[in-house]
Scaffold this motif. Sequence first.
Motif, PDB file in Angstrom:
ATOM      1  N   ARG A 142     -14.598   1.566 -17.399  1.00 43.07           N
ATOM      2  CA  ARG A 142     -13.553   2.405 -16.792  1.00 43.07           C
ATOM      3  C   ARG A 142     -12.786   1.522 -15.811  1.00 43.07           C
ATOM      4  O   ARG A 142     -13.393   0.919 -14.912  1.00 43.07           O
ATOM      5  CB  ARG A 142     -14.186   3.592 -16.047  1.00 43.07           C
ATOM      6  CG  ARG A 142     -14.794   4.620 -16.992  1.00 43.07           C
ATOM      7  CD  ARG A 142     -15.876   5.434 -16.334  1.00 43.07           C
ATOM      8  NE  ARG A 142     -17.106   4.652 -16.172  1.00 43.07           N
ATOM      9  CZ  ARG A 142     -17.981   4.433 -17.150  1.00 43.07           C
ATOM     10  NH1 ARG A 142     -17.797   4.972 -18.330  1.00 43.07           N
ATOM     11  NH2 ARG A 142     -19.052   3.694 -16.942  1.00 43.07           N
ATOM     12  N   LEU A 143     -11.455   1.411 -15.976  1.00 44.11           N
ATOM     13  CA  LEU A 143     -10.649   0.503 -15.162  1.00 44.11           C
ATOM     14  C   LEU A 143      -9.387   1.213 -14.693  1.00 44.11           C
ATOM     15  O   LEU A 143      -8.648   1.780 -15.511  1.00 44.11           O
ATOM     16  CB  LEU A 143     -10.259  -0.742 -15.981  1.00 44.11           C
ATOM     17  CG  LEU A 143      -9.306  -1.720 -15.320  1.00 44.11           C
ATOM     18  CD1 LEU A 143      -9.899  -2.300 -14.040  1.00 44.11           C
ATOM     19  CD2 LEU A 143      -8.950  -2.861 -16.296  1.00 44.11           C
ATOM     20  N   VAL A 144      -9.169   1.214 -13.374  1.00 48.20           N
ATOM     21  CA  VAL A 144      -7.944   1.767 -12.785  1.00 48.20           C
ATOM     22  C   VAL A 144      -7.236   0.625 -12.058  1.00 48.20           C
ATOM     23  O   VAL A 144      -7.844  -0.055 -11.217  1.00 48.20           O
ATOM     24  CB  VAL A 144      -8.249   2.923 -11.812  1.00 48.20           C
ATOM     25  CG1 VAL A 144      -6.953   3.423 -11.164  1.00 48.20           C
ATOM     26  CG2 VAL A 144      -8.950   4.057 -12.541  1.00 48.20           C
ATOM     27  N   ILE A 145      -5.977   0.394 -12.381  1.00 44.36           N
ATOM     28  CA  ILE A 145      -5.179  -0.667 -11.770  1.00 44.36           C
ATOM     29  C   ILE A 145      -4.008  -0.019 -11.041  1.00 44.36           C
ATOM     30  O   ILE A 145      -3.191   0.681 -11.661  1.00 44.36           O
ATOM     31  CB  ILE A 145      -4.654  -1.655 -12.822  1.00 44.36           C
ATOM     32  CG1 ILE A 145      -5.814  -2.225 -13.649  1.00 44.36           C
ATOM     33  CG2 ILE A 145      -3.866  -2.777 -12.168  1.00 44.36           C
ATOM     34  CD1 ILE A 145      -5.370  -3.076 -14.812  1.00 44.36           C
ATOM     35  N   LEU A 146      -3.924  -0.212  -9.729  1.00 48.32           N
ATOM     36  CA  LEU A 146      -2.878   0.413  -8.912  1.00 48.32           C
ATOM     37  C   LEU A 146      -1.987  -0.667  -8.297  1.00 48.32           C
ATOM     38  O   LEU A 146      -2.407  -1.408  -7.411  1.00 48.32           O
ATOM     39  CB  LEU A 146      -3.504   1.261  -7.799  1.00 48.32           C
ATOM     40  CG  LEU A 146      -4.383   2.444  -8.264  1.00 48.32           C
ATOM     41  CD1 LEU A 146      -4.897   3.204  -7.058  1.00 48.32           C
ATOM     42  CD2 LEU A 146      -3.599   3.371  -9.183  1.00 48.32           C
ATOM     43  N   ASP A 147      -0.781  -0.760  -8.807  1.00 46.59           N
ATOM     44  CA  ASP A 147       0.239  -1.603  -8.161  1.00 46.59           C
ATOM     45  C   ASP A 147       1.047  -0.660  -7.267  1.00 46.59           C
ATOM     46  O   ASP A 147       2.230  -0.390  -7.485  1.00 46.59           O
ATOM     47  CB  ASP A 147       1.122  -2.270  -9.214  1.00 46.59           C
ATOM     48  CG  ASP A 147       1.965  -3.393  -8.613  1.00 46.59           C
ATOM     49  OD1 ASP A 147       1.936  -3.549  -7.377  1.00 46.59           O
ATOM     50  OD2 ASP A 147       2.654  -4.082  -9.387  1.00 46.59           O
ATOM     51  N   ALA A 148       0.374  -0.110  -6.237  1.00 45.69           N
ATOM     52  CA  ALA A 148       0.957   0.966  -5.440  1.00 45.69           C
ATOM     53  C   ALA A 148       0.691   0.791  -3.955  1.00 45.69           C
ATOM     54  O   ALA A 148       0.782   1.746  -3.187  1.00 45.69           O
ATOM     55  CB  ALA A 148       0.399   2.314  -5.909  1.00 45.69           C
ATOM     56  N   CYS A 149       0.360  -0.403  -3.534  1.00 44.85           N
ATOM     57  CA  CYS A 149      -0.018  -0.642  -2.137  1.00 44.85           C
ATOM     58  C   CYS A 149       1.195  -0.980  -1.297  1.00 44.85           C
ATOM     59  O   CYS A 149       1.187  -1.943  -0.518  1.00 44.85           O
ATOM     60  CB  CYS A 149      -1.065  -1.751  -2.067  1.00 44.85           C
ATOM     61  SG  CYS A 149      -2.487  -1.491  -3.118  1.00 44.85           S
ATOM     62  N   ARG A 150       2.284  -0.242  -1.466  1.00 39.39           N
ATOM     63  CA  ARG A 150       3.493  -0.526  -0.709  1.00 39.39           C
ATOM     64  C   ARG A 150       3.491   0.248   0.619  1.00 39.39           C
ATOM     65  O   ARG A 150       2.652   1.123   0.868  1.00 39.39           O
ATOM     66  CB  ARG A 150       4.709  -0.142  -1.545  1.00 39.39           C
ATOM     67  CG  ARG A 150       4.839  -0.994  -2.830  1.00 39.39           C
ATOM     68  CD  ARG A 150       5.894  -0.431  -3.761  1.00 39.39           C
ATOM     69  NE  ARG A 150       6.133  -1.326  -4.902  1.00 39.39           N
ATOM     70  CZ  ARG A 150       5.406  -1.329  -6.007  1.00 39.39           C
ATOM     71  NH1 ARG A 150       4.366  -0.508  -6.117  1.00 39.39           N
ATOM     72  NH2 ARG A 150       5.685  -2.165  -6.998  1.00 39.39           N
ATOM     73  N   ASP A 151       4.461  -0.042   1.444  1.00 41.77           N
ATOM     74  CA  ASP A 151       4.608   0.732   2.688  1.00 41.77           C
ATOM     75  C   ASP A 151       4.846   2.204   2.364  1.00 41.77           C
ATOM     76  O   ASP A 151       5.551   2.551   1.398  1.00 41.77           O
ATOM     77  CB  ASP A 151       5.791   0.198   3.508  1.00 41.77           C
ATOM     78  CG  ASP A 151       5.422  -1.067   4.265  1.00 41.77           C
ATOM     79  OD1 ASP A 151       4.310  -1.137   4.794  1.00 41.77           O
ATOM     80  OD2 ASP A 151       6.268  -1.996   4.296  1.00 41.77           O
ATOM     81  N   ASN A 152       4.286   3.104   3.190  1.00 42.45           N
ATOM     82  CA  ASN A 152       4.447   4.549   2.994  1.00 42.45           C
ATOM     83  C   ASN A 152       5.890   4.932   3.308  1.00 42.45           C
ATOM     84  O   ASN A 152       6.323   4.907   4.468  1.00 42.45           O
ATOM     85  CB  ASN A 152       3.492   5.297   3.919  1.00 42.45           C
ATOM     86  CG  ASN A 152       3.560   6.801   3.725  1.00 42.45           C
ATOM     87  OD1 ASN A 152       4.402   7.306   3.006  1.00 42.45           O
ATOM     88  ND2 ASN A 152       2.658   7.502   4.401  1.00 42.45           N
TER      89      ASN A 152
END
Length: 877
Positions: A142-152
């Motif tokens: 099971r693999l989750v990849i998040l390119d979502a670590c930007r500023d809020n």
Amino acid sequence: MRWVAVTILALVFYGFADQALAEKRVALVVGNSSYRNVPSLPNPRNDAAEIASLFRSAGFSAVDARRDLGISDMRRAISDFAEMASDADVAVVYFAGHGIEVDGVNYVIPVDAKLSRDFDIEDEAVSLDRILKSIEPTRRLRLVILDACRDNPFLKTMKRTIASRSIGRGLAKVEPAVSDTLIAFAAKAGSVALDGDAKNSPFTSALLHNIAAPGLDLRIAFGRVRDEVLKVTNRHQEPFVYGSLGGSVISIVDAPKLPPPPTTDDIVWNAVKDSTYPGVFEEFIAKFPTTAHLKAAEARRDELRRAQAAAAARIPPPPTADEIVWAAIKDSTYPAIFDDFLNKFPGSKHRAEAQSRADELQKQIAAAAARIPPPPTADEIVWDAIKGSTYPAIFDDFASKFPASPHLADARTRRDELNKQIAAAQAPPPPAAEDIVWAAIRGSRDPAIFDEFVNKYAASSHVADARQRRDELKKEIAAAQAPPPPPAHEIVWNAIKESHDPAIFDEYAAKYSNSSHVPAALSRRDELKKERLAALPPPPPPPPATDEIVWNAIKDGRSPAMFEEFLGKFPESARSAEVRERLKALQATQLASTNATLPAADIVPPREGLTALGLKTLSDSDEATLKQKASFKECEKCPEMVVVAPGAFMMGSSDSGPKRSTESYRHKVTFARPFAVGRYAVTFEEWDACVADGGCNGYKPWDNGWGRGRRPAINISWSDAKSYVAWLSARTGKTYRLLSEAEREYVTRAGTTTSFWWGASVSRGQANYDDKAGQDKNARGGSSQKTAPVDSFKPNPWGFYQVHGNIWEWVEDCVNDTYDGAPSDGSPWLSGRCEQRVLRGGSWVSKADAVEAGSRYGVQSEGRVSNVGFRVARSLK
């Protein structure tokens, strides 16, 4: 062998396709760019499209690619994917867009979210927990990849309904509840990711380069992603992975499985089946009596034997010596020639003809001799000359000289008549008898007459003339007579000397061994043999031995079983040592591929259970206080390291030393930071500690029978050296590495500028090298012909031992012919011929100029020899 390579390649791809069909792999890919209530993001739609294409190319069973999803569409997509993943082996969720953390919970943000209050987060966003639950039933990964670590983007407008509620920067650290689950963040918890200026974000760009490499373990793949992102963002962004996997290799795309290798008899048959040597097939039948190619081999052998026999039958036999001699002499007129033929060739079929010809010639010679009248006697010649003389003394002399002549009575009668006449006429006295005789004979053509005159009238004044006339006549007679018949060997030689058959001249030399023509005959024989040899087509090369055929067929193979079978079939082969080395290397590669790869040194803390090594790593504060020449060891069996201060030096041969083609000019190198270098080359004791701890790929190099302990580790390839520094880095949590070429020369010189740190020349009391051709004519001794312990000889001014000689030492740099374009900051040169690496320092078999400070040598990086080892370096903060 081309068909073998093509077949194997086809089987590899067939095996890979078959494996991809057998395992269900699914992916959900979402890229949210067009946010409605906050600024849009340019990269997510591009990132998601390329990631989806990557998964499809990798053979995934299903890839659900979505873009710009609102909250309802996103929930539906996750629900649909949960059903798809319920019976899958591998499930991957990739999200690119905005993500935030609220109260320690991570959320991905749909494009229609407003988030005017923190309370709205659960209604307008999707939690990471929901995504994880959707893939829980997946069997293997099971693999989750998040390119979502930007500023809020909602941080300034979002109202907090609870004052204590935290809204963090980036995403929060997470620990998956289910094993075999990985969660990859573009940036570690509490930090933000960069979009970058390119088509893709730095994180997704690195994923595209590394994530789908066949057979690459995900932990290694994400380690490479981390390194690439750190590099392109100048260490501002560090991706991070949470979760754990088991001990086996887990990859997005499994490594292709190779089919079993072809059997040895198949390989050999394909190599020899077109041979033209029956012996090759005989050996094949003997080596492989049960092969499926047995009947074909026997048929080919029999066919070649028949062809050889037919070719031999078409060559006519050469004429015999007696035939050649008979053809040469059969018309001769000398009976001795035929007698010699009968003696030399008693069994010849021309024997009767030769005997008949000899008899016929003898008869002809006898008949001719009978027809020749005998020459007149001296008294007849004298009588004819004097019988008309009028001098009675002539007849007295004749009577006294030839008392037995039949003309004696006539001579006396004629004398008496003349005496009477003289008495009657009172004639004057006659001339001397020798004058009368000379006048009578001087016109004669019989040399015997003149011999008789010389004998009878030895005191005559005509003796000299008589002898001269005799000699002239003998010469004329000799010149007029027929020459004697030539000897048989002359006739035969004249008959055969233009022959083109070498055997004729061998026969001549044997039959007429005393002939003066024997050397010429043997020379002619040798010339003809050379001419025949030159006229013939070049003989085919001898057939290669079967073990050579097999070796050439399998030497580039990757299956250990192939080489094990070779050793079983050909235990006495000259290739046995190479086969064993190849087998050992393949077995080591197999062992390394089944073990989990060591993690990178700068992200992994020291491992647990280090009591056997006595770990005592330096703290950051201790490391910061280190001064030049300070030493430390970070475990009991680790190398002793010596601190090297920053500085600059001129790299290359010294001004007083010889210039070599590999060092086109000197150049300045400057070190801006301190670093540490091993006081000694790595020893067998230190290497064996690595192997005992499960490192160094389990490879235990041979010590050549010289002993281990404090002797330098030898028979080490560049890759072997890299495995040691990887183990040491993992064990200590510090950055150990190989030296650069510039660092190795810098510590060798230790602030000096001469060819050696002690001066311009070297002797056996200063280094372990081969001084038989040393540059110092006063240096004498003999090479020890083996390595010495690493603490032999004196250290240089900075405390480093044996920087000249003993063993060549691997450095990190690729091979370049000159220093044109070399780094000036002391870093390794990682371009050029990188299949080769540089060696420094010289060794126990090197001449004096090879152990100088500026000497360098480039070799294939995977070689293992008894005069090569390495020394380690450590980066300092």
